[in-house]
Write a protein that holds these residues in place. Structure first.
Motif, PDB file in Angstrom:
ATOM      1  N   GLN A 275      26.083  -8.047  28.862  1.00 47.77           N
ATOM      2  CA  GLN A 275      25.046  -7.238  28.236  1.00 47.77           C
ATOM      3  C   GLN A 275      24.776  -6.024  29.121  1.00 47.77           C
ATOM      4  N   CYS A 276      24.252  -4.972  28.511  1.00 49.79           N
ATOM      5  CA  CYS A 276      23.747  -3.868  29.322  1.00 49.79           C
ATOM      6  C   CYS A 276      22.315  -3.573  28.910  1.00 49.79           C
ATOM      7  N   GLY A 277      21.563  -2.975  29.804  1.00 51.00           N
ATOM      8  CA  GLY A 277      20.170  -2.624  29.534  1.00 51.00           C
ATOM      9  C   GLY A 277      19.747  -1.521  30.480  1.00 51.00           C
ATOM     10  N   GLU A 309      25.035  -6.994  20.992  1.00 51.91           N
ATOM     11  CA  GLU A 309      24.232  -5.792  20.808  1.00 51.91           C
ATOM     12  C   GLU A 309      24.718  -4.930  19.638  1.00 51.91           C
ATOM     13  N   ALA A 405      20.166  -5.498  20.363  1.00 54.33           N
ATOM     14  CA  ALA A 405      20.465  -4.971  21.698  1.00 54.33           C
ATOM     15  C   ALA A 405      19.347  -5.268  22.690  1.00 54.33           C
ATOM     16  N   SER A 406      18.149  -5.574  22.185  1.00 54.91           N
ATOM     17  CA  SER A 406      17.005  -5.913  23.047  1.00 54.91           C
ATOM     18  C   SER A 406      17.446  -6.907  24.106  1.00 54.91           C
ATOM     19  N   ASP A 407      17.233  -6.560  25.386  1.00 63.49           N
ATOM     20  CA  ASP A 407      17.773  -7.373  26.478  1.00 63.49           C
ATOM     21  C   ASP A 407      17.386  -8.843  26.370  1.00 63.49           C
TER      22      ASP A 407
HETATM   23 CA   LIG Z   1      20.634  -4.892  25.990  1.00 64.46          CA
END
Ligand SMILES: [Ca+2]
Ligand SMILES: [Ca+2]
Ligand SMILES: [Ca+2]
Ligand SMILES: [Ca+2]
Ligand SMILES: [Ca+2]
Lengths: 511, 511
Positions: A275-277, A309, A405-407
């Motif tokens: 994941q990315c954030g 995401e 996409a919300s972490d």
């Molecule tokens: Ca994210």
């Protein structure tokens, strides 16, 4: 990718693909107007770090190309060497989903790598844990006050007697009652709780605390009327009765969990969620490609890998459908995208609301550019399956796990899908962590690693300055993952015990 | 309401309104077939406690009447003395909203009562606190791990030096990023956080912890760019820097809060939120009418009172519109109901999903019967205003605060509307509590009070057995509210520190 070796104060930009007509500025603090790059390009605007500079002159309507893909069209004439701002770029329409199903897919065969192992906790169902945790599931938020109190006492009074158990975790969430439990979309939060409950890091021990009158019944959660692993507060004699029953059940389970030991397991038992954030323009050129390299190593070693995401993939989905292992997987991918399109439309969501203000400050112009940088995490492996939100993986290899996409929502859903190790890339920085599985945080920039030395586990920033390659950082991450999964190294999030709350994805209404 | 005085083992039923053709069984454990009531009625089925018995014979299609209102129609012939089950009753359509706006409303004028006071914390903005709390607001869930860690240290290391401060509360929630921030419905969660932040129990001290790249910016929350009361984690030097900054800001605020003292305030400064949860068939005849009596006393003393829970009011809204103070209030009420109808329809929510399984076990047949029992909490006062979810009250008197029925969502929204004291009625039992304001729990049945002696504050069950009147319990509750608001008595939820998590109402999509 063309980058020159770091020389203190040398103006640097990164051009990702040979056909790109824009590049991002690498230097900390950005570069000012009139700066001359070694190649002869001269800036005609101040350009902040991570923001884009035009490598050629662009007339109105001309495509702006990054990662070899169109990220938008020039809204006005852009001179060579000018800074490209959000307002200069018109947002392209997303790929038409119905056109993406192809008769044949051309996936790259990955060379298997053998012999990689880690020290994990083997479970009876064949899954392997990276931690040994007593997980206590809730069927409804009403019980949170009592359960938090009880868990504090369990940790203080019982846990010290069971040194092989890593932690006691309450699976608190806001679902369970006051929700449209019969709505179609209710399937998502319900299966999420059902799958979280049986997470590989809980060693097969199930314990559920419910109230007794909630809509999400414990029988539905357990798919049985067996009350052995259930505490219903309404059946207890007051607060003292509740505490006593919870502590007693917890101790029985702690006793069994305490007997478990790590054994040598094939790396194919790792289930890694990516994941990315707090992304920035470097995410797609440093941290995410390094993660993609490590993801390919994992897949080649037989492990399971998720990337997710939806809103950060939607605009680059035409690059993913050709990587689907077969037409069935293609259809599943398109189906999840279609579902999400409708979901956003129903709620009148504005597509320009992603990227976040922080993403934009970091140089990301729009969701297309963000998506192109985001999918790099998935490496080059074929996509063997697509998971609906919260669905459990049944295959090995690279999966697209469709999540928001919300972490914290993505993390919760990847845990439900069986993730036992999480890799999280960040450019702007987030202290994100999860109680149920280790979270490895990878920074996209050197400056973030320096600033957050006690939160960032791996720094991919050296890729931008040319002091490390994608392969270097990818390999470092791969070995670090093995050490963390084996309990030999601790992530910063686990060291400080920084854990985000679980957050279920409930697209159905509250009642 | 016709009930006879308690005689051990005497079969008892409660008929609420003279026109009712059904009544509920009072006796614990229920009554068995062939039981004869003193009036001569004989049961022809076993009837559990709280469930309904037919007082006459009903042919197919005949209305079933409780609270003097139609709760449904007989699906088959129901003999006199038979048990009425959910499957016997067809659900009526809800009142047509457009027909509810009337030219004139006929509200009952309530006699003012003067001189009632409580010991509260006066705020500069004119509001009054019932507690003296340091509230730390979050702009995004990403910061929860760090903030929880910091709050634990503040409580341990700082709070003991500031004995006049009751508590330190982190306003954790799942909003702030990964959300459709520009969708129309985003206004609801945003204003909820904005209003929670300035809650009367926080003494005018605002403190916000944000990440720095989230969609819900701290400037938007504070409606200013003033960063004096803001900690942004991305601006801090690592975890240690974050901790230090949070602790330092917290201490400054604790110093100021510690100087505050309770002073004698008019009872008109109380803002009382009413709610029910885990309801049963007794809710509408014991606890809720007693609360309604107390609500009328509060309104007569000049206080503000909220009742809420749209889905539990919708089917009885035709009894509320005539109580609106004017046509404008009527329109506002209808508007909130219309919004919710559309919201549920959009999500394909099944209307029969409320009542919950526990409500049904407790004797509630359908949402109409539940609604009729629920609105009794509002007493007889005119409705002076209607609040959209999370909107701040600006008037005194009885308000309809439109919220979902979900206990923790309703509680969160009532707090945002300014509630400084919460009254919660329960039949099945819930350990519900809130950190931000005291929650008084009122049981509908004696058996619940006996079983949960260390959780239930006030027992209204004696009303069913005839040992107390609605006025008795209503008056007891009124005086208990004053003592709790004054800090002289502690609710059980506060005694044990059992606090539900805040839960924002976000009808807009996640992204
Ligand atoms: Ca994210
Ligand atoms: Ca992301
Ligand atoms: Ca209720
Ligand atoms: Ca409720
Ligand atoms: Ca918590």
């Amino acid at each position: 990718m063309s980058i020159s070796k770091k020389q203190k104060s040398t103006p640097l930009y990164i051009k990702v693909h040979e056909s790109d007509n824009v590049a991002i500025v690498v230097n900390e603090g950005g570069l000012s107007k009139d700066t001359m790059f070694p190649c002869g390009l001269k800036l005609i605007d101040d350009v902040p770090q991570g923001h884009k500079v035009s490598l050629t002159s662009l007339s109105i309507g001309e495509p702006i190309i990054r990662y070899g893909e169109i990220i938008g069209y020039a809204r006005e004439v852009l001179q060579k060497g000018s800074r490209i701002k959000e307002s200069d770029v018109s947002l392209p329409v997303p790929p038409t989903l119905s056109e993406l199903i192809q008769d044949s897919t051309k996936t790259e065969e990955m060379e298997p790598i053998n012999g990689y192992t880690f020290l994990g906790y083997e479970n009876n169902d064949g899954s392997v844990g990276t931690k040994n945790i007593l997980g206590i599931t809730t069927s409804v938020q009403c019980v949170v006050g009592v359960l938090d109190y009880a868990v504090e006492r369990v940790k203080k009074e019982l846990l010290p007697h069971y040194p092989n158990v890593d932690d006691v975790v309450a699976l608190n969430h806001n679902y369970g009652c006051g929700v449209a439990i019969d709505a179609d979309d209710a399937a998502i939060p319900i299966r999420t709780v059902q799958n979280l409950m049986k997470h590989p890091n809980f060693g097969g021990e199930v314990m559920v605390v419910g109230l007794g009158c909630e809509k999400l019944t414990t029988s539905q959660l357990l798919s049985s009327d067996d009350k052995r692993d259930v505490v219903l507060l309404q059946e207890e004699q007051g607060f003292h009765g509740m505490l006593e029953t919870i502590m007693k059940m917890a101790e029985e389970k702690l006793k069994r969990l305490n007997k478990r030991e790590r054994t040598l397991c094939s790396l194919s038992n790792l289930v890694v969620g990516l994941q990315c954030g707090g992304s920035d323009a470097f995410s797609g050129v440093t941290a995410n490609p390094a993660v993609g390299y490590a993801a390919d190593l994992l897949v080649r070693a037989g492990a399971t890998v998720f990337f997710s995401e939806v809103t950060e993939v939607r605009d680059a989905v035409h690059l993913l459908t050709p990587r689907a292992a077969n037409e069935d997987v293609q259809r599943k991918l398109v189906k999840e995208m279609e579902w999400y399109d409708r979901y956003l439309e129903r709620g009148k969501a504005d597509r320009s609301a992603n990227p976040s203000p922080g993403n934009k400050k970091g140089g990301l112009t729009n969701v297309v550019e963000k998506a192109l940088g985001s999918i790099v995490k998935s490496g080059r492996s074929p996509i063997v399956d697509v998971l609906a939100p919260g669905e459990k993986a049944t295959k090995k290899g690279l999966h697209y796990a469709a999540t928001p996409a919300s972490d914290f929502v993505c993390g919760t859903l990847q845990l439900a899908s069986g993730m036992n190790l999480h890799v999280f890339t960040t450019g702007r920085g987030t202290p994100y962590g999860l109680a149920m599985a280790p979270v490895i945080k990878v920074s996209t920039r050197n400056a973030l690693k320096e600033q957050w030395h006690d939160l960032i586990d791996i720094n991919a920033g050296e890729i931008a300055t040319g002091n490390a390659t994608i392969e270097d950082i990818g390999t470092e991450l791969f070995h670090y993952m093995i050490d963390v999964a084996s309990g030999k190294k601790k992530t910063w999030a686990d060291y400080w015990k920084l854990h985000n709350d679980l957050c279920l994805f409930n697209p159905a209404p509250l009642t």
